[in-house]
Design a protein around this motif. Structure first.
Motif, mmCIF file in Angstrom:
data_model
loop_
_atom_site.group_PDB
_atom_site.id
_atom_site.type_symbol
_atom_site.label_atom_id
_atom_site.label_comp_id
_atom_site.label_asym_id
_atom_site.label_seq_id
_atom_site.Cartn_x
_atom_site.Cartn_y
_atom_site.Cartn_z
ATOM 1 N N GLU A 3 0.840 -1.189 0.000
ATOM 2 C CA GLU A 3 0.000 0.000 0.000
ATOM 3 C C GLU A 3 0.877 1.242 0.000
ATOM 4 O OE1 GLU A 3 -3.286 2.036 2.897
ATOM 5 O OE2 GLU A 3 -3.201 -0.149 2.785
ATOM 6 N N ARG A 4 0.498 2.237 -0.762
ATOM 7 C CA ARG A 4 1.251 3.485 -0.871
ATOM 8 C C ARG A 4 0.356 4.646 -0.473
ATOM 9 N NH1 ARG A 4 6.622 2.830 -2.053
ATOM 10 N NH2 ARG A 4 6.935 1.169 -3.523
ATOM 11 N N LYS A 5 0.951 5.663 0.076
ATOM 12 C CA LYS A 5 0.254 6.881 0.448
ATOM 13 C C LYS A 5 0.340 7.848 -0.727
ATOM 14 C CE LYS A 5 -1.401 10.113 3.176
ATOM 15 N NZ LYS A 5 -2.801 10.198 3.355
ATOM 16 N N VAL A 34 11.759 10.556 -6.529
ATOM 17 C CA VAL A 34 11.445 11.353 -5.340
ATOM 18 C C VAL A 34 11.537 10.476 -4.096
ATOM 19 C CG1 VAL A 34 9.588 12.571 -4.126
ATOM 20 C CG2 VAL A 34 10.059 13.086 -6.523
ATOM 21 N N GLU A 35 10.988 9.274 -4.157
ATOM 22 C CA GLU A 35 11.034 8.365 -3.017
ATOM 23 C C GLU A 35 12.483 8.016 -2.661
ATOM 24 O OE1 GLU A 35 9.226 4.085 -1.564
ATOM 25 O OE2 GLU A 35 8.321 5.100 -3.278
ATOM 26 N N GLU A 40 17.272 8.751 0.860
ATOM 27 C CA GLU A 40 18.673 9.143 1.010
ATOM 28 C C GLU A 40 18.822 10.320 1.979
ATOM 29 O OE1 GLU A 40 20.081 9.946 -2.934
ATOM 30 O OE2 GLU A 40 20.160 7.828 -3.474
ATOM 31 N N ALA A 41 17.926 11.303 1.872
ATOM 32 C CA ALA A 41 17.988 12.474 2.751
ATOM 33 C C ALA A 41 17.732 12.079 4.200
ATOM 34 C CB ALA A 41 16.981 13.526 2.292
ATOM 35 N N LEU A 42 16.752 11.209 4.425
ATOM 36 C CA LEU A 42 16.462 10.768 5.789
ATOM 37 C C LEU A 42 17.624 9.957 6.364
ATOM 38 C CD1 LEU A 42 12.696 9.850 5.422
ATOM 39 C CD2 LEU A 42 13.662 11.757 6.723
#
Length: 67
Positions: A3-5, A34-35, A40-42
């Motif tokens: 499931e995706r938001k 984007v995902e 990577e940023a997190l």
């Protein structure tokens, strides 16, 4: 499938073009890019995420109907 938001995203057009260029270079969709960039940023900030759930790919198994 996992499931995706879904949500609308307001983004600067020049930034979106850069994301699309990166996605093309990495053979990904803009959404997948984007995902990946968010993950990577997190990670760079030390935020722990649970690993993404594996998606079973390929042709579904045949059903044997002996009737």
């Amino acid at each position: 499938m996992a499931e995706r938001k879904a949500f609308p995203l307001r983004i600067d057009p020049d930034l979106w073009l850069a994301v699309e260029r990166c996605a093309t270079a990495n053979l990904r969709s803009a959404n997948a890019e984007v995902e990946c960039l968010l993950r990577e940023a997190l990670k760079a900030r030390g935020v722990k995420l649970s690993p993404p759930k594996a998606v079973k790919r390929g042709r579904p198994a045949k059903e044997n109907d002996d009737g």
